[in-house]
Design a protein around this motif. Structure first.
Motif, short mmCIF file in Angstrom:
data_model
loop_
_atom_site.label_atom_id
_atom_site.label_comp_id
_atom_site.label_asym_id
_atom_site.label_seq_id
_atom_site.Cartn_x
_atom_site.Cartn_y
_atom_site.Cartn_z
N SER A 65 0.81 -1.22 0.00
CA SER A 65 0.00 0.00 0.00
C SER A 65 0.85 1.27 0.00
O SER A 65 0.30 2.38 -0.06
CB SER A 65 -0.95 -0.01 1.20
N SER B 87 0.37 3.72 -2.73
CA SER B 87 -0.93 4.41 -2.68
C SER B 87 -0.86 5.63 -1.77
O SER B 87 -1.80 6.42 -1.70
CB SER B 87 -2.02 3.46 -2.16
N VAL C 164 -7.01 7.87 -0.66
CA VAL C 164 -6.03 7.13 -1.47
C VAL C 164 -6.74 6.09 -2.33
O VAL C 164 -7.91 5.79 -2.11
CB VAL C 164 -4.96 6.44 -0.58
N GLU C 165 -6.01 5.60 -3.31
CA GLU C 165 -6.57 4.63 -4.27
C GLU C 165 -5.67 3.40 -4.33
O GLU C 165 -4.47 3.49 -4.08
CB GLU C 165 -6.61 5.25 -5.68
N PRO C 166 -6.24 2.25 -4.72
CA PRO C 166 -5.38 1.08 -4.95
C PRO C 166 -4.34 1.40 -6.02
O PRO C 166 -4.57 2.26 -6.88
CB PRO C 166 -6.36 0.02 -5.49
N ASN C 167 -3.18 0.74 -5.95
CA ASN C 167 -2.14 0.99 -6.95
C ASN C 167 -1.99 -0.24 -7.85
O ASN C 167 -2.70 -1.24 -7.71
CB ASN C 167 -0.82 1.41 -6.27
N HIS D 47 -1.83 -3.78 -6.23
CA HIS D 47 -3.14 -4.35 -5.87
C HIS D 47 -3.86 -4.82 -7.14
O HIS D 47 -4.44 -5.90 -7.18
CB HIS D 47 -4.05 -3.31 -5.19
N LEU E 28 -7.66 -1.66 0.37
CA LEU E 28 -7.26 -1.41 -1.02
C LEU E 28 -7.30 -2.67 -1.88
O LEU E 28 -7.56 -2.57 -3.09
CB LEU E 28 -5.88 -0.74 -1.05
#
Ligand code: NAD
Length: 230
Positions: free
Chosen positions: A14, A17, A64-67, A70, A92
């Motif tokens: 994470s 992210s 935040v967002e998944p990267n 993920h 995430l």
């Protein structure tokens, strides 16, 4: 029947992210002492401080967002029976689209009764404040496994590891037990992979991709998909 890929993730997946890891030098825990915010004793001593610490973590989660790390894992589900065991309390993996996610250390988006560990409710992005009650009338606490507390999901996690056909470790320093011991349940001879920019000591043969999750996970996923397509 599809083969099983079991994946153990830690704070590192994470990081890209924007969520701080635990032990890296810029990590979250440089700013806080574990004993002040992540133990049951801390909660008894100063519940408002501990609730606020997790309220802040929860707010951050919705910024935040998944990267790519993920997201790449989701691709595997077409070819394998995929189970993610995560030490992370963020959501995430779920938001990236992974189906089977087992949280070892709890989830920020849930709260539970101080009196009954099994009385768990979804709170989404809401704060937990002193005076907020569970349906049984007891104070709500974060649904987090604090240091020194039992890890109820370690048993189902160990059973998953025993059945692994492939095992992948991503972004964990393998310092926090019992999670770090899960690799010992993976049968001998099962191919294991590690994605981490640092050299993490692991006492068994493992294929190392010494990169950040954002690029390294794709390499492992591509390799496993190629094997499944043979
Ligand atoms: P850790 O901080 O001890 O180890 C993080 C690992 O991630 C290190 O090995 C580091 O080299 C690696 N890493 C750093 N950047 C990376 C990247 N971009 N890609 C891949 N790997 C990267 O974390 P841990 O082993 O997960 O143990 C920490 C404990 O803290 C766990 O109990 C966990 O519950 C908790 N925690 C959770 C979160 C979260 O939910 N996102 C964040 C911080 C801590």
């Amino acid at each position: 029947m599809k083969k099983k890929v079991i994946i153990l993730t830690g704070a590192g997946i994470s990081a890209e992210s924007g969520i701080s890891t635990f032990r890296d030098s810029d990590g979250l825990w440089e700013q806080y002492r574990v004993e002040d915010v992540a133990t049951h004793e801390a909660y008894v001593r100063n519940p408002a401080l501990v609730l606020n610490f997790y309220n802040e973590r929860r707010h951050q989660l919705y910024e935040v967002e998944p990267n790519e790390g993920h997201r790449q894992l989701v691709r595997l589900e077409k070819y394998y029976d995929v189970h993610i065991i995560t030490q992370n309390i963020d959501n995430l993996h779920e938001r990236a689209g992974s189906t089977n996610v087992l949280h070892l250390h709890g989830e920020l988006g849930k709260a539970r009764s101080e009196r009954d560990d099994n009385l768990i409710i979804e709170i989404g992005d809401r704060d937990i404040k002193l005076g907020d009650k569970a349906p049984d009338g007891a104070q709500l606490r974060p649904h987090i496994v604090w240091f020194g507390e039992a890890v109820p999901n370690i048993e189902p996690a160990s059973h998953l590891c025993e059945k692994a056909d492939y095992f992948i470790v991503i972004g964990t320093s393998m310092n926090v037990y019992p999670a770090a011991g899960l690799i010992h349940y993976v049968p001998r001879g099962v191919p294991c992979y590690l994605v981490d920019p640092k050299a993490v000591p692991i006492s068994r043969p493992i294929k190392i991709v010494q990169e950040k999750a954002g690029t390294g996970v794709k390499k492992v996923v591509d390799e496993l998909i190629a094997l499944a397509s043979k």
